[in-house]
Design a protein around this motif. Sequence first.
Motif, mmCIF file in Angstrom:
data_model
loop_
_atom_site.group_PDB
_atom_site.id
_atom_site.type_symbol
_atom_site.label_atom_id
_atom_site.label_comp_id
_atom_site.label_asym_id
_atom_site.label_seq_id
_atom_site.Cartn_x
_atom_site.Cartn_y
_atom_site.Cartn_z
ATOM 1 N N HIS A 58 11.726 1.337 -3.982
ATOM 2 C CA HIS A 58 11.468 1.342 -2.536
ATOM 3 C C HIS A 58 10.212 0.517 -2.259
ATOM 4 O O HIS A 58 9.111 1.052 -2.157
ATOM 5 C CB HIS A 58 11.311 2.779 -2.037
ATOM 6 N N ILE A 59 10.414 -0.784 -2.170
ATOM 7 C CA ILE A 59 9.263 -1.684 -2.038
ATOM 8 C C ILE A 59 8.784 -1.728 -0.581
ATOM 9 O O ILE A 59 9.583 -1.707 0.345
ATOM 10 C CB ILE A 59 9.595 -3.109 -2.538
ATOM 11 N N ALA A 60 7.476 -1.787 -0.448
ATOM 12 C CA ALA A 60 6.897 -1.789 0.903
ATOM 13 C C ALA A 60 6.206 -3.115 1.214
ATOM 14 O O ALA A 60 6.030 -3.454 2.375
ATOM 15 C CB ALA A 60 5.900 -0.639 1.032
ATOM 16 N N THR A 61 5.827 -3.844 0.180
ATOM 17 C CA THR A 61 5.087 -5.093 0.434
ATOM 18 C C THR A 61 5.651 -6.219 -0.432
ATOM 19 O O THR A 61 6.342 -5.978 -1.430
ATOM 20 C CB THR A 61 3.592 -4.934 0.084
ATOM 21 N N GLU B 271 -0.344 -1.939 -8.311
ATOM 22 C CA GLU B 271 0.810 -1.665 -7.438
ATOM 23 C C GLU B 271 1.607 -0.443 -7.897
ATOM 24 O O GLU B 271 1.805 -0.224 -9.092
ATOM 25 C CB GLU B 271 1.736 -2.883 -7.400
ATOM 26 N N GLN B 272 2.059 0.302 -6.916
ATOM 27 C CA GLN B 272 2.875 1.493 -7.175
ATOM 28 C C GLN B 272 4.026 1.508 -6.168
ATOM 29 O O GLN B 272 3.825 1.155 -5.006
ATOM 30 C CB GLN B 272 2.060 2.771 -6.978
ATOM 31 N N VAL B 273 5.181 1.910 -6.625
ATOM 32 C CA VAL B 273 6.316 2.057 -5.704
ATOM 33 C C VAL B 273 7.018 3.387 -5.992
ATOM 34 O O VAL B 273 6.918 3.940 -7.086
ATOM 35 C CB VAL B 273 7.358 0.915 -5.848
ATOM 36 N N LYS C 45 5.264 5.157 -8.812
ATOM 37 C CA LYS C 45 5.414 4.642 -10.177
ATOM 38 C C LYS C 45 4.613 3.347 -10.303
ATOM 39 O O LYS C 45 4.762 2.443 -9.476
ATOM 40 C CB LYS C 45 6.902 4.379 -10.441
ATOM 41 N N HIS C 46 3.792 3.254 -11.339
ATOM 42 C CA HIS C 46 3.016 2.028 -11.557
ATOM 43 C C HIS C 46 3.953 0.899 -11.993
ATOM 44 O O HIS C 46 4.785 1.094 -12.877
ATOM 45 C CB HIS C 46 1.949 2.256 -12.632
#
Lengths: 92, 154
Positions: free
Chosen positions: B134-137, B61-63, B55-56
């Motif tokens: 679900h954040i990665a960064t 950025e996309q999560v 998802k933008h």
Amino acid sequence: MQHQPHSTPDIELLVARRTRQAAEQRLLAEVDAGYGHRSLVAAVRHYAVVAVVAVVLAAGVIACTSVPDGRDMTSADRAAVLSDVNYVIDNL
Amino acid sequence: MKRRWLITLLLCVAVLGGALAFRLWPRTLSPDQCGTVYRHYAAVEGVEATYIKDKHIGGDEQVDVTLLQATDSTSWVTLLRDLDMPDFDVEADDDFFVHYLAAKEHPDQRVPFSPGLCDLVVLWPAESTVCIFHIATEVQYDRLLKNQFDNLEQ
């Protein structure tokens, strides 16, 4: 009227004519085969170039087109779900 | 010769159409492509679970997002209990949100921020909805909270 047998020069002429016709037909067949081969090679070369151009075009389209939001999701009701998530993001 | 160029044109159109369709055509994810939270709640009655991939959220950025929507007040209370949260007034203001960081795929476990190891859980009581990013960064985390700071500045 009595049929006259061919004289020797007539037979030689006939044999020479047949031989020439056979040689001409053989030559024509070889020319046809050669043309067909060249035509096949040209077609293969053409479609090979077209395939490369098509792959490059496809890669360009994929690289330049951004994936729309919600393309990959589990819900069938994409618009409503995206609207809710966007509201959360905008008002967090 | 003319026929060959016609075939060429049709081939190129087909390839371009295929590439566009591949890029734009909506796809339904299978459960094994989704997170464990989604898989758990997809089987729970009273909760509508949705998983969105990439998802933008602004910029580039996309999560991945898991959205859980309770269909009735009982399910909402149960959902809150699962998340170890107190009950909220369902008549809460539309813009009232609660958010916290939780361990990845464990929205009931609060943790400090750690890139790639945590999710941002947002509760939206007015709509009986839980939204899990679900954040990665760190950049994704900042991007999600950016609107919050923008709203405060206004």
